[in-house]
Design a protein around this motif. Structure first.
Motif, PDB file in Angstrom:
ATOM      1  N   GLN A 134      46.255  41.659  36.652  1.00 57.21           N
ATOM      2  CA  GLN A 134      46.884  41.302  37.928  1.00 57.21           C
ATOM      3  C   GLN A 134      45.999  41.684  39.117  1.00 57.21           C
ATOM      4  OE1 GLN A 134      49.492  39.401  38.157  1.00 57.21           O
ATOM      5  NE2 GLN A 134      49.304  39.418  40.389  1.00 57.21           N
ATOM      6  N   GLU A 135      45.385  42.877  39.031  1.00 57.83           N
ATOM      7  CA  GLU A 135      44.517  43.343  40.123  1.00 57.83           C
ATOM      8  C   GLU A 135      43.344  42.379  40.314  1.00 57.83           C
ATOM      9  OE1 GLU A 135      44.164  47.868  40.131  1.00 57.83           O
ATOM     10  OE2 GLU A 135      42.082  47.180  40.057  1.00 57.83           O
ATOM     11  N   GLY A 136      42.739  41.967  39.183  1.00 50.21           N
ATOM     12  CA  GLY A 136      41.576  41.073  39.231  1.00 50.21           C
ATOM     13  C   GLY A 136      41.944  39.714  39.799  1.00 50.21           C
ATOM     14  N   VAL A 137      43.102  39.172  39.361  1.00 48.69           N
ATOM     15  CA  VAL A 137      43.521  37.844  39.836  1.00 48.69           C
ATOM     16  C   VAL A 137      43.800  37.894  41.338  1.00 48.69           C
ATOM     17  CG1 VAL A 137      45.400  36.151  39.695  1.00 48.69           C
ATOM     18  CG2 VAL A 137      44.381  37.064  37.603  1.00 48.69           C
ATOM     19  N   GLU A 138      44.431  38.976  41.794  1.00 50.46           N
ATOM     20  CA  GLU A 138      44.715  39.083  43.237  1.00 50.46           C
ATOM     21  C   GLU A 138      43.415  39.227  44.040  1.00 50.46           C
ATOM     22  OE1 GLU A 138      47.854  41.777  44.422  1.00 50.46           O
ATOM     23  OE2 GLU A 138      48.983  41.251  42.622  1.00 50.46           O
ATOM     24  N   ALA A 139      42.460  39.981  43.497  1.00 48.51           N
ATOM     25  CA  ALA A 139      41.164  40.122  44.190  1.00 48.51           C
ATOM     26  C   ALA A 139      40.510  38.741  44.308  1.00 48.51           C
ATOM     27  CB  ALA A 139      40.263  41.078  43.426  1.00 48.51           C
ATOM     28  N   LEU A 140      40.618  37.939  43.250  1.00 47.99           N
ATOM     29  CA  LEU A 140      40.020  36.600  43.265  1.00 47.99           C
ATOM     30  C   LEU A 140      40.694  35.720  44.322  1.00 47.99           C
ATOM     31  CD1 LEU A 140      37.923  34.886  41.660  1.00 47.99           C
ATOM     32  CD2 LEU A 140      39.846  33.937  40.420  1.00 47.99           C
ATOM     33  N   GLN A 141      42.036  35.840  44.418  1.00 52.13           N
ATOM     34  CA  GLN A 141      42.751  35.039  45.417  1.00 52.13           C
ATOM     35  C   GLN A 141      42.333  35.445  46.828  1.00 52.13           C
ATOM     36  OE1 GLN A 141      46.663  35.926  44.044  1.00 52.13           O
ATOM     37  NE2 GLN A 141      46.867  33.995  42.967  1.00 52.13           N
ATOM     38  N   HIS A 142      42.147  36.765  47.031  1.00 50.77           N
ATOM     39  CA  HIS A 142      41.692  37.219  48.348  1.00 50.77           C
ATOM     40  C   HIS A 142      40.295  36.681  48.631  1.00 50.77           C
ATOM     41  CE1 HIS A 142      45.101  39.946  48.176  1.00 50.77           C
ATOM     42  NE2 HIS A 142      44.912  40.164  49.463  1.00 50.77           N
ATOM     43  N   TRP A 195      41.214  48.343  44.947  1.00 49.78           N
ATOM     44  CA  TRP A 195      40.589  49.575  44.477  1.00 49.78           C
ATOM     45  C   TRP A 195      40.267  50.454  45.681  1.00 49.78           C
ATOM     46  CZ3 TRP A 195      35.843  49.499  40.656  1.00 49.78           C
ATOM     47  CH2 TRP A 195      36.159  50.315  39.555  1.00 49.78           C
ATOM     48  N   TRP A 196      40.074  51.800  45.461  1.00 53.75           N
ATOM     49  CA  TRP A 196      39.909  52.714  46.600  1.00 53.75           C
ATOM     50  C   TRP A 196      38.739  52.338  47.507  1.00 53.75           C
ATOM     51  CZ3 TRP A 196      35.359  55.349  47.128  1.00 53.75           C
ATOM     52  CH2 TRP A 196      34.596  55.568  45.992  1.00 53.75           C
ATOM     53  N   MET A 197      37.725  51.651  46.949  1.00 55.23           N
ATOM     54  CA  MET A 197      36.570  51.278  47.784  1.00 55.23           C
ATOM     55  C   MET A 197      36.975  50.294  48.888  1.00 55.23           C
ATOM     56  SD  MET A 197      35.835  51.428  44.459  1.00 55.23           S
ATOM     57  CE  MET A 197      34.675  51.957  43.245  1.00 55.23           C
ATOM     58  N   PHE A 198      38.062  49.548  48.611  1.00 54.74           N
ATOM     59  CA  PHE A 198      38.472  48.525  49.580  1.00 54.74           C
ATOM     60  C   PHE A 198      39.859  48.791  50.154  1.00 54.74           C
ATOM     61  CE2 PHE A 198      35.683  46.385  46.416  1.00 54.74           C
ATOM     62  CZ  PHE A 198      34.605  46.138  47.250  1.00 54.74           C
ATOM     63  N   VAL A 199      40.553  49.813  49.617  1.00 55.69           N
ATOM     64  CA  VAL A 199      41.960  49.986  49.991  1.00 55.69           C
ATOM     65  C   VAL A 199      42.120  50.312  51.480  1.00 55.69           C
ATOM     66  CG1 VAL A 199      42.347  52.459  49.535  1.00 55.69           C
ATOM     67  CG2 VAL A 199      44.143  50.825  49.023  1.00 55.69           C
ATOM     68  N   GLY A 202      42.702  54.701  54.733  1.00 53.90           N
ATOM     69  CA  GLY A 202      42.828  54.790  53.268  1.00 53.90           C
ATOM     70  C   GLY A 202      44.105  55.519  52.874  1.00 53.90           C
ATOM     71  N   VAL A 203      44.402  56.626  53.606  1.00 50.72           N
ATOM     72  CA  VAL A 203      45.618  57.401  53.290  1.00 50.72           C
ATOM     73  C   VAL A 203      46.856  56.563  53.602  1.00 50.72           C
ATOM     74  CG1 VAL A 203      46.926  59.487  53.870  1.00 50.72           C
ATOM     75  CG2 VAL A 203      44.440  59.594  53.696  1.00 50.72           C
ATOM     76  N   VAL A 204      46.857  55.921  54.797  1.00 53.79           N
ATOM     77  CA  VAL A 204      48.003  55.074  55.181  1.00 53.79           C
ATOM     78  C   VAL A 204      48.195  53.977  54.135  1.00 53.79           C
ATOM     79  CG1 VAL A 204      48.815  53.398  56.908  1.00 53.79           C
ATOM     80  CG2 VAL A 204      47.760  55.535  57.641  1.00 53.79           C
ATOM     81  N   ALA A 205      47.076  53.363  53.717  1.00 58.77           N
ATOM     82  CA  ALA A 205      47.149  52.261  52.736  1.00 58.77           C
ATOM     83  C   ALA A 205      47.774  52.737  51.426  1.00 58.77           C
ATOM     84  CB  ALA A 205      45.753  51.709  52.469  1.00 58.77           C
ATOM     85  N   THR A 206      47.426  53.956  51.038  1.00 60.84           N
ATOM     86  CA  THR A 206      47.955  54.469  49.772  1.00 60.84           C
ATOM     87  C   THR A 206      49.469  54.669  49.882  1.00 60.84           C
ATOM     88  OG1 THR A 206      45.860  55.636  49.631  1.00 60.84           O
ATOM     89  CG2 THR A 206      47.505  56.240  48.015  1.00 60.84           C
ATOM     90  N   LEU A 207      49.938  55.029  51.082  1.00 61.57           N
ATOM     91  CA  LEU A 207      51.374  55.290  51.249  1.00 61.57           C
ATOM     92  C   LEU A 207      52.165  54.008  51.542  1.00 61.57           C
ATOM     93  CD1 LEU A 207      51.052  58.499  53.470  1.00 61.57           C
ATOM     94  CD2 LEU A 207      51.469  58.387  50.994  1.00 61.57           C
ATOM     95  N   GLN A 208      51.469  52.999  52.117  1.00 61.19           N
ATOM     96  CA  GLN A 208      52.156  51.767  52.518  1.00 61.19           C
ATOM     97  C   GLN A 208      52.694  51.002  51.307  1.00 61.19           C
ATOM     98  OE1 GLN A 208      49.206  49.658  54.769  1.00 61.19           O
ATOM     99  NE2 GLN A 208      50.544  49.372  56.517  1.00 61.19           N
ATOM    100  N   PRO A 209      53.880  50.348  51.429  1.00 58.31           N
ATOM    101  CA  PRO A 209      54.338  49.526  50.305  1.00 58.31           C
ATOM    102  C   PRO A 209      53.462  48.273  50.177  1.00 58.31           C
ATOM    103  CG  PRO A 209      55.826  49.306  52.174  1.00 58.31           C
ATOM    104  CD  PRO A 209      54.813  50.343  52.558  1.00 58.31           C
ATOM    105  N   VAL A 210      53.421  47.700  48.969  1.00 59.99           N
ATOM    106  CA  VAL A 210      52.638  46.473  48.775  1.00 59.99           C
ATOM    107  C   VAL A 210      53.325  45.348  49.541  1.00 59.99           C
ATOM    108  CG1 VAL A 210      51.826  44.826  47.050  1.00 59.99           C
ATOM    109  CG2 VAL A 210      51.980  47.238  46.472  1.00 59.99           C
ATOM    110  N   SER A 211      52.523  44.511  50.215  1.00 67.52           N
ATOM    111  CA  SER A 211      53.140  43.358  50.885  1.00 67.52           C
ATOM    112  C   SER A 211      52.222  42.153  50.726  1.00 67.52           C
ATOM    113  CB  SER A 211      53.353  43.657  52.373  1.00 67.52           C
ATOM    114  OG  SER A 211      52.116  43.956  52.970  1.00 67.52           O
ATOM    115  N   GLU A 233      51.679  38.994  44.514  1.00 69.06           N
ATOM    116  CA  GLU A 233      50.909  40.042  45.207  1.00 69.06           C
ATOM    117  C   GLU A 233      51.632  41.359  45.011  1.00 69.06           C
ATOM    118  OE1 GLU A 233      50.014  37.782  49.131  1.00 69.06           O
ATOM    119  OE2 GLU A 233      48.688  39.516  49.033  1.00 69.06           O
ATOM    120  N   VAL A 234      51.285  42.050  43.943  1.00 71.34           N
ATOM    121  CA  VAL A 234      52.000  43.282  43.598  1.00 71.34           C
ATOM    122  C   VAL A 234      51.066  44.486  43.425  1.00 71.34           C
ATOM    123  CG1 VAL A 234      53.990  42.126  42.534  1.00 71.34           C
ATOM    124  CG2 VAL A 234      51.963  42.588  41.153  1.00 71.34           C
ATOM    125  N   THR A 235      49.763  44.294  43.654  1.00 69.90           N
ATOM    126  CA  THR A 235      48.843  45.433  43.506  1.00 69.90           C
ATOM    127  C   THR A 235      48.124  45.696  44.831  1.00 69.90           C
ATOM    128  OG1 THR A 235      46.898  44.122  42.917  1.00 69.90           O
ATOM    129  CG2 THR A 235      48.347  44.776  41.101  1.00 69.90           C
TER     130      THR A 235
END
Ligand code: HEM
Length: 362
Positions: A155-163, A284-288, A348-357, A279-281
């Motif tokens: 799922q992560e890979g497919v979403e990265a591809l869509q982005h 990765w931390w390098m881009f989060v 990065g910290v905010v992103a980790t706490l934010q819900p997926v949207s 869009e549920v993931t």
């Protein structure tokens, strides 16, 4: 003389043989040429971070070549071929995990290396071109991480591809190179795989050749003292390059051991096969850290923010042209860089706490 004869007589024949082979190779390969002078501080950890990154890349190339023998870059088969690597290929899970962990270690070391260069003013005359070669290497490293994260096609890979597809549309004509329109005969996943194993390694090879050539030409930047000014140190110093190289190899072995330990404790994960459109993931931390900007401004933030940061980094040697290396004499630049770094970390910290949207198709 008599002690030498005594020593030889005491050394086991196997050791004498190994030493002779070593001496033979040393002379034939001209390794004495590596014993040129380098400054003592080149052997400290902050000045070895580039070398450690290089060693990490060697591990990535070896493990990557092994994985490429079993990976199938077709959208219908990719995920299944990764399952095969994990469950059916000899040492497949371990090699994949070492590749996964080394990629993260290398991302950390390349960023620390860049911060060291920034902090010690090592981009100043005559090293400006090497700063730009380094920026190219950073882009290539992030390109490796991005294309690699798509390949597993969960799922992560497919979403990265869509982005990737939507970001390509934002760039317009330039983005065609990254869009499915580039080739009607090859799926985008296959194209990204080709990028991962051919174009990016080639670019890496060219850029690292320039990078290393320029380091050899100018020597390492001088030790930072309150009045130190930037100049070439080629041929100067109280240590030797072969000693530096040995330190680098030692740290390289440490990176390998760390990646192996992490791999045994936490094998590389693989999610369920990806579902296009969902869009549920999170990235990765390098881009989060880009996630809050994407929530606020949509997919175009994924293009605009990295381009702005890239331009700011490219301006560094042009804005800070004084010859002084001491951070105390370069406060405005370092304060600005520090503020940007803190913003990225907070994002990065905010992103980790934010819900997926969801942001795609908006
Ligand atoms: C794959 C990525 C990279 C590799 C393998 C690499 C490798 C190296 C190595 C081995 C050195 C010798 C000294 C040291 O280790 O600190 C070095 C120096 C240097 N690197 Fe990199 N580098 C990379 C990325 C970068 C980046 C992202 C930048 C900056 C944008 C950069 C800029 C420089 C500069 C200016 C020097 C000269 C430093 C000095 O003389 O003190 N490099 N690099």
């Amino acid at each position: 003389m008599s002690t030498m004869v005594q020593k030889t007589a005491q050394t086991p024949p196997q050791q004498i043989h190994t030493r002779r082979v070593g001496e033979w190779l040393y002379e034939r390969l001209g390794l004495q040429g590596l014993a040129y002078a380098v400054p003592e501080h080149a052997n400290s950890l902050p000045y070895l971070l580039g070398g450690i990154t290089f060693a990490g890349f060697l591990i990535l190339f070896v493990t990557g070549i092994y994985l490429a023998q079993f990976y199938h870059p077709e959208p219908a088969d990719a995920h299944q071929s990764v399952i095969y690597i994990i469950t059916g290929v000899p040492l497949g899970d371990l090699v994949r995990s070492v590749h996964f962990w080394t990629a993260q270690i290398v991302t950390v070391t390349v960023l620390l290396h860049m911060l060291r260069v920034l902090f010690t003013g090592a981009y100043k005359r005559p090293r400006e071109i090497n700063w730009y070669a380094g920026l190219g290497l950073l882009a290539v490293t992030l390109g490796f991480v991005f294309t690699g994260s798509v390949l597993k096609f969960d799922q992560e890979g497919v979403e990265a591809l869509q982005h990737n597809k939507e970001a390509a549309e934002v760039i317009g004509n330039l983005g065609a190179w990254f869009s499915p329109e580039l080739s009607r005969s090859v799926p985008l996943l296959t194209w990204l795989f080709n990028g991962h194993i051919t174009i990016l390694p080639l670019l890496f090879g060219l850029l690292i050749a320039v990078h290393i050539f320029l380091i050899k030409q100018h020597g390492i930047s001088p030790k930072v003292t309150p009045d130190a000014v930037s100049h070439s140190t080629a041929g100067e110093g109280g240590s030797r390059f072969d000693i530096h190289l040995r330190r680098m190899a030692g740290y390289g072995l440490f990176v390998l051991s760390l990646a192996l330990t992490l791999s045994l404790l936490f094998p590389a994960p693989l999610g369920q096969p990806g579902v296009a459109g969902a869009e549920v993931t999170k990235p990765w931390w390098m881009f989060v850290w880009l996630f809050p900007a994407e929530v606020a401004w949509g997919v175009r933030a994924l293009v605009i923010v990295p381009v702005v940061l890239g331009v700011l980094l490219a301006l560094v040697p042009l804005l800070d042209r004084s010859p002084y290396l001491s951070p105390a004499r370069r406060k405005p630049l370092l304060v600005a860089a520090g503020l940007i770094l803190v913003t990225i970390i907070i994002s990065g910290v905010v992103a980790t706490l934010q819900p997926v949207s969801a942001h795609l198709g908006g």
